[in-house]
Motif scaffolding. Structure first.
Motif, PDB file in Angstrom:
ATOM      1  N   TRP A 155       0.926  -1.221  -0.178  1.00 16.77           N
ATOM      2  CA  TRP A 155      -0.040   0.009   0.039  1.00 16.77           C
ATOM      3  C   TRP A 155       0.899   1.221  -0.119  1.00 16.77           C
ATOM      4  CZ3 TRP A 155      -4.684  -0.539  -1.141  1.00 16.77           C
ATOM      5  CH2 TRP A 155      -5.477  -1.659  -1.009  1.00 16.77           C
ATOM      6  N   LYS A 156       2.106   1.148   0.288  1.00 14.09           N
ATOM      7  CA  LYS A 156       3.084   2.238   0.059  1.00 14.09           C
ATOM      8  C   LYS A 156       3.312   2.913  -1.467  1.00 14.09           C
ATOM      9  CE  LYS A 156       5.341   1.147   4.333  1.00 14.09           C
ATOM     10  NZ  LYS A 156       6.579   0.974   5.062  1.00 14.09           N
ATOM     11  N   GLN A 157       2.858   1.811  -2.494  1.00  8.76           N
ATOM     12  CA  GLN A 157       3.074   2.263  -3.891  1.00  8.76           C
ATOM     13  C   GLN A 157       1.884   2.840  -4.415  1.00  8.76           C
ATOM     14  OE1 GLN A 157       4.404  -1.464  -5.141  1.00  8.76           O
ATOM     15  NE2 GLN A 157       6.578  -0.633  -5.257  1.00  8.76           N
ATOM     16  N   ARG A 158       1.889   3.404  -5.574  1.00  2.15           N
ATOM     17  CA  ARG A 158       0.849   3.546  -6.543  1.00  2.15           C
ATOM     18  C   ARG A 158       0.523   2.297  -7.078  1.00  2.15           C
ATOM     19  NH1 ARG A 158       0.757   9.139 -10.226  1.00  2.15           N
ATOM     20  NH2 ARG A 158       1.078  10.609  -8.530  1.00  2.15           N
ATOM     21  N   LEU A 159      -0.811   1.798  -7.151  1.00  3.06           N
ATOM     22  CA  LEU A 159      -1.053   0.660  -7.637  1.00  3.06           C
ATOM     23  C   LEU A 159      -2.392   0.361  -8.261  1.00  3.06           C
ATOM     24  CD1 LEU A 159      -2.847  -1.373  -5.462  1.00  3.06           C
ATOM     25  CD2 LEU A 159      -0.942  -0.821  -4.137  1.00  3.06           C
ATOM     26  N   GLN A 160      -2.699  -0.561  -8.848  1.00  2.00           N
ATOM     27  CA  GLN A 160      -4.154  -0.796  -9.501  1.00  2.00           C
ATOM     28  C   GLN A 160      -4.368  -2.236  -9.015  1.00  2.00           C
ATOM     29  OE1 GLN A 160      -3.894  -0.709 -13.799  1.00  2.00           O
ATOM     30  NE2 GLN A 160      -3.173   1.323 -13.925  1.00  2.00           N
ATOM     31  N   ILE A 161      -5.615  -2.289  -8.710  1.00  2.00           N
ATOM     32  CA  ILE A 161      -6.266  -3.620  -8.452  1.00  2.00           C
ATOM     33  C   ILE A 161      -7.351  -3.733  -9.417  1.00  2.00           C
ATOM     34  CG2 ILE A 161      -7.592  -5.155  -6.586  1.00  2.00           C
ATOM     35  CD1 ILE A 161      -6.221  -3.345  -4.576  1.00  2.00           C
ATOM     36  N   GLN A 162      -7.352  -5.036 -10.207  1.00  2.00           N
ATOM     37  CA  GLN A 162      -8.239  -5.214 -11.472  1.00  2.00           C
ATOM     38  C   GLN A 162      -8.934  -6.504 -10.924  1.00  2.00           C
ATOM     39  OE1 GLN A 162      -5.900  -5.559 -14.982  1.00  2.00           O
ATOM     40  NE2 GLN A 162      -5.480  -3.557 -14.723  1.00  2.00           N
ATOM     41  N   GLY A 163     -10.211  -6.536 -11.297  1.00  2.00           N
ATOM     42  CA  GLY A 163     -10.998  -7.830 -11.064  1.00  2.00           C
ATOM     43  C   GLY A 163     -12.515  -7.725 -11.896  1.00  2.00           C
ATOM     44  N   LEU A 164     -13.083  -8.581 -11.834  1.00  2.00           N
ATOM     45  CA  LEU A 164     -14.426  -8.578 -12.680  1.00  2.00           C
ATOM     46  C   LEU A 164     -15.747  -8.949 -11.756  1.00  2.00           C
ATOM     47  CD1 LEU A 164     -13.194 -10.907 -15.793  1.00  2.00           C
ATOM     48  CD2 LEU A 164     -13.226  -8.268 -15.316  1.00  2.00           C
ATOM     49  N   GLN A 165     -15.440  -8.433 -10.552  1.00  2.00           N
ATOM     50  CA  GLN A 165     -16.509  -8.551  -9.257  1.00  2.00           C
ATOM     51  C   GLN A 165     -16.723  -7.234  -8.587  1.00  2.00           C
ATOM     52  OE1 GLN A 165     -13.973 -11.918  -7.828  1.00  2.00           O
ATOM     53  NE2 GLN A 165     -15.862 -12.813  -7.325  1.00  2.00           N
ATOM     54  N   GLU A 166     -17.741  -6.464  -8.911  1.00  2.00           N
ATOM     55  CA  GLU A 166     -17.990  -5.329  -8.406  1.00  2.00           C
ATOM     56  C   GLU A 166     -17.991  -5.411  -6.801  1.00  2.00           C
ATOM     57  OE1 GLU A 166     -21.069  -1.666  -8.828  1.00  2.00           O
ATOM     58  OE2 GLU A 166     -21.875  -3.560  -9.365  1.00  2.00           O
ATOM     59  N   VAL A 178      -4.659   5.402   2.004  1.00  2.00           N
ATOM     60  CA  VAL A 178      -4.822   5.364   0.431  1.00  2.00           C
ATOM     61  C   VAL A 178      -5.913   5.517   0.044  1.00  2.00           C
ATOM     62  CG1 VAL A 178      -4.335   3.781  -1.384  1.00  2.00           C
ATOM     63  CG2 VAL A 178      -3.114   3.258   0.845  1.00  2.00           C
ATOM     64  N   LYS A 179      -6.175   6.597  -0.836  1.00  2.00           N
ATOM     65  CA  LYS A 179      -7.115   6.998  -1.667  1.00  2.00           C
ATOM     66  C   LYS A 179      -7.342   5.965  -3.016  1.00  2.00           C
ATOM     67  CE  LYS A 179      -6.406  11.893  -0.449  1.00  2.00           C
ATOM     68  NZ  LYS A 179      -6.341  13.219  -0.907  1.00  2.00           N
ATOM     69  N   VAL A 180      -8.574   5.912  -3.458  1.00  2.00           N
ATOM     70  CA  VAL A 180      -9.043   5.002  -4.287  1.00  2.00           C
ATOM     71  C   VAL A 180      -9.961   5.802  -5.461  1.00  2.00           C
ATOM     72  CG1 VAL A 180     -10.247   2.917  -4.943  1.00  2.00           C
ATOM     73  CG2 VAL A 180      -8.925   3.148  -2.702  1.00  2.00           C
ATOM     74  N   GLU A 181      -9.631   5.480  -6.725  1.00  2.00           N
ATOM     75  CA  GLU A 181     -10.360   5.788  -7.722  1.00  2.00           C
ATOM     76  C   GLU A 181     -10.988   4.671  -8.422  1.00  2.00           C
ATOM     77  OE1 GLU A 181      -8.048   8.212 -10.300  1.00  2.00           O
ATOM     78  OE2 GLU A 181      -8.669  10.172  -9.159  1.00  2.00           O
ATOM     79  N   THR A 238      -7.751   2.171  -8.636  1.00  2.00           N
ATOM     80  CA  THR A 238      -6.332   2.672  -8.877  1.00  2.00           C
ATOM     81  C   THR A 238      -6.290   3.626  -7.528  1.00  2.00           C
ATOM     82  OG1 THR A 238      -6.461   3.372 -11.169  1.00  2.00           O
ATOM     83  CG2 THR A 238      -4.886   4.312  -9.874  1.00  2.00           C
ATOM     84  N   CYS A 239      -5.064   3.006  -6.727  1.00  2.00           N
ATOM     85  CA  CYS A 239      -4.743   3.393  -5.483  1.00  2.00           C
ATOM     86  C   CYS A 239      -3.675   4.161  -5.202  1.00  2.00           C
ATOM     87  CB  CYS A 239      -4.650   2.150  -4.466  1.00  2.00           C
ATOM     88  SG  CYS A 239      -6.278   0.944  -4.775  1.00  2.00           S
ATOM     89  N   TYR A 240      -3.753   5.340  -4.305  1.00  2.00           N
ATOM     90  CA  TYR A 240      -2.668   6.439  -4.176  1.00  2.00           C
ATOM     91  C   TYR A 240      -2.453   6.506  -2.817  1.00  2.00           C
ATOM     92  CZ  TYR A 240      -4.413   7.673  -9.097  1.00  2.00           C
ATOM     93  OH  TYR A 240      -4.860   7.838 -10.263  1.00  2.00           O
TER      94      TYR A 240
END
Length: 291
Positions: A97-108, A123-126, A282-284
């Motif tokens: 969580w200390k990095q900018r990262l993306q989490i991807q999935g097909l489950q809302e 961490v902030k999330v878009e 997308t997590c910041y």
């Protein structure tokens, strides 16, 4: 979480994930590439084995050296019980969580768990979403689980059966020398190590192109403005999916709701919208947030 690195267990996981398509596609496609040379140096985590409930695909530690590189710092998740994912996701040994990262999935339903885990780590999330599109041929093929270990590059390149509407346009393997069109390092790497294709115009340069990402999603589809609405992208998709089916490589696409032209192209190419959607979080970290 357990690191799953035994080739027979990874093949068993791949076959098991096929039973949860389309929701498992992000992870299913990633495991395909891991089983076929692992060109992006990814690893698989499961909460238990063989009766797993959750699978996380992430890059190996040596890949995630740039805290700002959210193209590389990507986690792909499938859970049989998404509402119970938060405790796992909070763990900084699982998600950095200390990095900018993306989490991807097909489950809302993963969204609430991801936001909760992110909040606990400041961490902030878009969130972004898109339609998920697959084909009947893909579903028929991957219900049979014919995948064998090896590299996709070992089983040949696309042949020259492309049905040309004009002799001035040719189907071709997309080469990394064309990556100046989209100059990100990540794009160049996808072109070099994963299936990619293009249509060459009269000048011998690409006028439309597609490649694949580490989860087997057909991505980065683009057509030069002067060649749009002439069927070039649909024609490219038809030819490329034929090749992928021949080689038993999983594939699917995502298209934004308001991208009418792309939705038309994938429809003409035989894709239909799946029952679940494509999601990306997308997590910041606060010190790396752009807002």
């Amino acid at each position: 979480m357990i690191l799953l690195n035994n080739s027979l267990k990874l093949l068993a996981l791949y076959k098991s994930l096929a039973r949860s398509i389309p929701e498992s596609l992000k992870v299913y496609g990633s495991v395909y590439h891991i089983n076929h040379g692992n060109p992006f140096n990814m690893e698989v985590l499961v909460d238990s084995w063989p009766d797993y409930q959750m699978v996380i695909i992430r890059p190996q530690k040596q890949e995630m050296t740039d805290d700002m590189d959210s193209y590389t710092n990507v986690y792909r998740i499938f859970s049989k019980d998404p509402q119970k994912s938060q405790e796992v996701l909070k763990n900084c040994e699982i998600i950095n969580w200390k990095q900018r990262l993306q989490i991807q999935g097909l489950q809302e339903s993963l969204g609430e768990e991801i936001r909760g885990a992110a909040f606990s780590n400041s961490v902030k999330v878009e969130h972004s979403r898109a339609g998920l599109f697959i084909t009947e041929d893909f579903l028929k093929l991957h219900a049979s689980n014919k995948s064998k270990l090896g590299s996709w590059a070992e089983i040949g390149q696309p042949d020259d059966e492309f049905e040309r509407k004009t002799p001035n346009f040719n189907y071709a393997q997309l080469d990394s020398s064309y990556s100046g069109l989209r100059s990100l390092r990540y794009i160049k790497r996808c072109i070099e190590v994963l299936p990619a294709a293009c249509v060459l115009g009269p000048e011998g340069t690409p006028i439309s192109w597609i490649t694949m990402d580490p989860s087997c999603e057909v991505v980065m589809g683009y057509c030069m403005k002067k060649y749009r609405k002439k069927g070039n992208m649909a024609q490219l998709l038809v030819r490329h999916q034929k090749y992928l089916c021949q080689k038993n490589i999983p594939f699917y696409v995502s298209v934004l709701e308001d991208n009418k032209d792309s939705r038309r192209s994938v429809g003409l190419a035989g894709f239909f919208e799946a029952s679940c959607e494509w999601h990306q979080w997308t997590c910041y970290p606060q010190n790396l947030a752009p807002f």
